[in-house]
Design an enzyme around this catalytic site. Structure first.
Site, mmCIF file in Angstrom:
data_model
loop_
_atom_site.group_PDB
_atom_site.id
_atom_site.type_symbol
_atom_site.label_atom_id
_atom_site.label_comp_id
_atom_site.label_asym_id
_atom_site.label_seq_id
_atom_site.Cartn_x
_atom_site.Cartn_y
_atom_site.Cartn_z
ATOM 1 N N GLY A 191 6.518 -15.068 -8.077
ATOM 2 C CA GLY A 191 7.610 -14.948 -7.308
ATOM 3 C C GLY A 191 7.344 -13.562 -6.502
ATOM 4 N N ASP A 205 3.511 -5.770 6.336
ATOM 5 C CA ASP A 205 4.595 -5.191 5.649
ATOM 6 C C ASP A 205 4.468 -3.750 5.425
ATOM 7 O OD1 ASP A 205 7.199 -5.625 3.957
ATOM 8 O OD2 ASP A 205 5.859 -4.394 2.813
ATOM 9 N N LYS A 209 6.590 -0.039 7.182
ATOM 10 C CA LYS A 209 7.101 0.938 6.477
ATOM 11 C C LYS A 209 6.483 2.044 6.739
ATOM 12 C CE LYS A 209 7.772 -2.348 2.724
ATOM 13 N NZ LYS A 209 7.568 -2.805 1.356
#
Length: 433
Positions: A191, A205, A209
């Site tokens: 996960g 991603d 940031k």
């Protein structure tokens, strides 16, 4: 709308009820009395906007609060928490909420990196807070320390691991000798990675940031398009093994720096020495170094992803924002007074480690050294080893001194055209040494 100290409750609307949203609901429900004591008013969850109210959810989520009418929900809330992700409809709903005078808390780094300035302006026009601690590094408090705690200092550099998925993948490749694809499948099974891991493994991603961190640290608008981005899809098990042999591990780093010429934000896989603290950041954890003129180096470490850790950051913003609404206060907004130039990555200083497959014959080193000299790039070390798998060829590892990115890239390009070069096996930057 304003809230007075005498108010008994604050109406909270939640947009999204996935992994993070479910944990936000759990905290609001299980700790309602304690939160009320901390805030000075009860945080009443008045609705949860979802795509489909019939989708099965955990028992902690009150079925009667689910709604597909997000527009009406945000117009009748004091505080709106957005954890749905994506650009739309999140952007439109946040703008609508701000226009209605609601305080907004978001974990949406992609939206902030793309449209942050417009959202900040909307929050300022409404006189309300726009908070986003959960958008970077999960549970790790990094936004407020940069924005508030270091407001009287000058931040010069922010460097760190800000994506847990890629850190887990590289950590498994390092510890267990897994190939890239195998490590990604392992991360998906646990996960840590999405079914489509592109945003993580391609560095997007982390780049979002980095844009947020650079904007905060250097008081300059840095957009996602300004961030030079390189992912880890080209990193092989062989690269990881060679890194170990040279005393390094490979980490995907976000690097934001301020110089006399301007600011730069980059994301790339880099060699980090074993003795550096970032080398020991394993699994899906994150760690961020902040360097300031007076405070010196600071390190922030913790869980960078997951429902409960991210919800912790959301709740920190929620309590602070609720207190502000009660007192009529407002947190610091966007600071862009410096308005520094955003530099192209080619103008920045870095070091390369270049691994080559070369013909094992006299004159090879001289030919390569000549190219380095022509580009004004200084060689720090050269290591050579015969290739057992390829007779007549050797592996050559060249580590440079610091030089301009553009000059180093041009050096690699020129070397690749030499007759004595069979293959450029890898090019990695070196940080932290």
């Amino acid at each position: 709308m304003s809230i007075t100290q005498a108010s008994s409750k604050l109406r909270v609307a939640l947009l999204g009820c996935g992994v993070v949203g479910t944990q936000v609901v759990r905290i609001l429900v299980e700790h309602s009395d304690e939160l009320a004591a901390r805030v000075g008013a009860r945080l009443e969850l008045v609705g949860i906007a979802v795509r489909d109210t019939q989708t099965p959810r955990e028992s902690v989520v009150p079925q009667n609060l689910l709604t597909e009418d997000a527009e009406t929900l945000v117009e009748n809330a004091d505080i709106v928490v957005e954890v749905m992700g994506g650009i739309e409809p999140a952007r439109s709903l946040i703008v609508r909420a701000l226009g209605a005078g609601a305080t907004v808390i978001t974990a949406n780094k992609a939206l902030l990196a793309q449209d942050g300035p417009a959202l900040y302006e909307a929050a300022d026009a409404a006189g309300v807070d726009l908070s986003f601690e959960a958008a970077v590094a999960g549970a790790i408090p990094i936004i407020r320390p940069i924005r508030d705690s270091l407001a009287g200092d000058k931040v010069t550099r922010v460097l760190g691991i800000v994506n847990g998925t890629t850190n887990y993948v590289l950590d498994q490749m390092t510890k267990h000798g897994l190939g890239f694809d195998e490590a990604v499948k392992d991360a998906q099974a646990l996960g840590y990675a999405e079914a489509d891991p592109t945003a993580d493994v391609e560095g997007h991603d982390a780049a979002a940031k980095a844009a947020i961190l650079a904007s905060l640290a250097f008081h300059t608008r840095v957009a996602l398009k300004d961030v030079s981005c390189e992912g880890i899809t080209h990193v092989t098990a062989d690269d990881v093994a060679w890194a170990q042999r040279s005393g390094h591990v490979i980490k995907l780093l976000a690097m934001c720096e301020q110089s006399d010429d301007g600011v730069v934000a980059r994301v790339y896989p880099a060699l980090v020495p074993h003795e550096h603290p970032l080398a020991n950041v394993g699994d899906a954890f994150n760690a961020v170094f902040v360097e300031a003129e007076n405070a010196g180096p600071l390190m922030f470490y913790g869980q960078g992803a997951g429902g409960a850790p991210t919800a912790s950051a959301v709740m920190g913003d929620l309590v602070s924002a609720a207190r502000n609404r009660l007192t009529g206060a407002k947190s610091a907004g966007e600071s862009t007074y410096a308005d520094l130039p955003v530099l192209d990555a080619g103008q920045t200083d870095t070091r390369y480690q270049i691994r080559l497959s070369v013909a094992d014959k006299p004159g090879v080193l001289a030919a390569i050294a000549e190219v380095f000299a022509e580009q004004g790039v200084s060689i720090e070390t050269v290591t050579q080893a015969l290739r057992d798998d390829h007779e007549g060829y050797a592996s050559l590892v060249v580590t440079t001194h610091q030089g301009k990115e553009a000059a180093l890239a041009q050096t690699v390009e020129t070397i690749s055209r030499l007759d004595v070069i069979e293959e450029i096996m890898s090019v990695l930057r070196v940080e932290g040494s």
